[in-house]
Scaffold this active site. Structure first.
Site, mmCIF file in Angstrom:
data_model
loop_
_atom_site.group_PDB
_atom_site.id
_atom_site.type_symbol
_atom_site.label_atom_id
_atom_site.label_comp_id
_atom_site.label_asym_id
_atom_site.label_seq_id
_atom_site.Cartn_x
_atom_site.Cartn_y
_atom_site.Cartn_z
ATOM 1 N N LYS A 119 -17.047 14.524 1.194
ATOM 2 C CA LYS A 119 -16.706 13.554 0.140
ATOM 3 C C LYS A 119 -17.870 13.358 -0.816
ATOM 4 O O LYS A 119 -17.656 13.080 -1.989
ATOM 5 C CB LYS A 119 -16.214 12.232 0.738
ATOM 6 C CG LYS A 119 -14.848 12.403 1.403
ATOM 7 C CD LYS A 119 -13.971 11.166 1.415
ATOM 8 C CE LYS A 119 -12.582 11.543 1.930
ATOM 9 N NZ LYS A 119 -11.704 10.442 2.210
ATOM 10 N N LYS A 201 -7.207 21.546 4.696
ATOM 11 C CA LYS A 201 -6.194 20.627 5.220
ATOM 12 C C LYS A 201 -5.385 19.981 4.078
ATOM 13 O O LYS A 201 -5.891 19.810 2.969
ATOM 14 C CB LYS A 201 -6.831 19.553 6.128
ATOM 15 C CG LYS A 201 -7.475 18.399 5.420
ATOM 16 C CD LYS A 201 -7.646 17.180 6.355
ATOM 17 C CE LYS A 201 -8.088 15.998 5.517
ATOM 18 N NZ LYS A 201 -7.862 14.707 6.090
ATOM 19 N N LYS A 204 -4.014 13.699 1.004
ATOM 20 C CA LYS A 204 -3.402 12.804 0.013
ATOM 21 C C LYS A 204 -4.089 12.892 -1.333
ATOM 22 O O LYS A 204 -3.504 12.677 -2.357
ATOM 23 C CB LYS A 204 -3.607 11.334 0.382
ATOM 24 C CG LYS A 204 -2.988 10.803 1.559
ATOM 25 C CD LYS A 204 -3.159 9.272 1.535
ATOM 26 C CE LYS A 204 -3.433 8.741 2.911
ATOM 27 N NZ LYS A 204 -4.852 8.639 3.226
#
Ligand code: ATP
Ligand code: LTN
Length: 339
Positions: A119, A201, A204
């Site tokens: 992130k 993966k 969202k």
């Protein structure tokens, strides 16, 4: 949830960030396991809005997504007769405990977390302290209920391992306080991959809408996304190394139909990718149809949602306060009459 934890029933805790509509990955890897667990365990589930602000999110969007997340979880079968479902920021004990746990967590341990590395690479202009500290708040979420089991997808295993380390360290320093939680990871679909980049993966926050099936997508959209899924230049529907796209679709098909992978391979023997993709799309859409219907009903009744999250939040606060007070005593804080 009674105040005293009966010895025979273990406690489950899990949380999910309201950063967007839930994906098929969230659903298969985590949420759909939450409802069946209610039969055997006492379950505490939480929409973790405090975790969601570790990346920049528009306040109006966060508020809306939090309510939508709450309604989606109810639509996925969380039963408030059996479980608690609340919003993290309504229960201040999580953040309070996370401060104490910070002081039993090493800088080096947090630096090794792959989600932090990913992130911070994705948002290089906002590598904030909350993003770094995220796993400690997650540990607090779990430990403040003395949870035994934590149902999550594979990507959260490292965070859970850290929660275990923190619990053991605290217990070692201050005496037995926390239950050391175990991960509960689904055998099928613990990692659903992106439909467009099947080595990554499904997430969202992916910017490419075709990479992700949302649990509220309509049937046509789901089928279209499955048809466009990236596969390979062969034509055999088999689960094999190097066939990431097909492996992912087989995993999804198996997860929503309950058929094993060899059964699915046999079903599509000699049929080609077009037929297979259509069948996957239809199976996913049929599986998700009741969730979509229930969600539409729930999201239109804001009064009911408020009643639910208020009641559950109050009960979660009462329960977790006892653990927090014990922790405060153990670390040597002067006891207060204020809470
Ligand atoms: P974001 O993109 O905002 O980081 P996310 O889609 O990765 O979100 P989380 O809110 O971090 O989702 O995860 C919620 C739950 O869903 C966790 O238990 C996580 O392990 C699980 N999960 C997330 N993505 C997948 C996936 N692709 N396959 C299986 N499980 C998943
Ligand atoms: N970190 C998790 C969400 C999360 C969670 C938790 C999961 C926050 N607190 C406690 C299980 C238990 C995620 O990103 N999926």
């Amino acid at each position: 949830m009674s105040e005293q934890k009966p010895a025979e029933k273990k406690l489950i805790f899990s949380g999910i960030q309201p950063t967007g509509t839930f994906t098929l990955g969230n659903y298969i890897g985590a949420i759909r396991n939450w409802a069946p667990l209610q039969k055997e365990y006492r379950c505490v589930y939480c929409v973790v809005d405090e975790h969601a602000i570790t990346v920049r999110i528009d306040p109006a969007k966060l508020r809306q997504k939090t309510l939508e997340a709450y309604a989606q979880l109810l639509a996925c079968g969380i039963d408030l007769e059996k479980s608690l479902l609340f919003i993290q920021s309504h229960v201040p004990t999580h953040a309070q405990l996370s401060w104490v746990l910070n002081c039993s967590t090493q800088f080096g341990e947090l630096s090794r977390m792959t989600q932090f590395k990913d992130k911070s690479q994705k948002h290089p202009d906002d590598v904030n302290a909350g993003l770094f500290d995220y796993p400690v708040l997650m540990a607090a979420d779990i430990l403040v209920y003395n949870a035994d089991l934590v149902p999550v997808g594979e990507d959260q295993r490292q965070h859970l391992e850290l929660a275990r380390v923190i619990a053991r360290r605290f217990n070692g320093r201050y005496g037995d306080t926390f239950t050391v939680p175990e991960a509960y990871i689904a055998p099928v679909g613990a990692k659903v991959m992106s439909l467009q980049e099947p080595t990554k993966k499904m997430s969202k926050s992916d910017e490419n809408p075709n990479a992700v099936i949302l649990i509220l997508d309509d049937k046509d959209t789901i089928i279209r996304k499955c048809k466009r899924a990236v596969t390979d230049s062969e034509s055999e529907v088999v689960f094999r190394e190097g066939k990431d796209g097909i492996n992912n679709l087989l995993t999804i098909y198996s997860a929503v139909t309950g058929k094993t992978i060899p059964e699915a391979e046999k079903e599509f023997d000699g049929q080609g990718y077009g037929t297979f993709k259509l069948a996957v799309g239809e199976a996913v859409a049929d599986h998700l149809a009741p969730v979509r219907e229930a969600y539409t009903r729930l999201i239109s009744d804001k009064g009911y949602l408020k009643e639910c999250y208020t009641r559950c939040g109050a009960e979660a606060l009462r329960y977790s306060m006892r653990v927090l007070n014990k922790v405060y005593r153990k670390v040597g804080f002067v006891q207060s009459e204020l809470h």
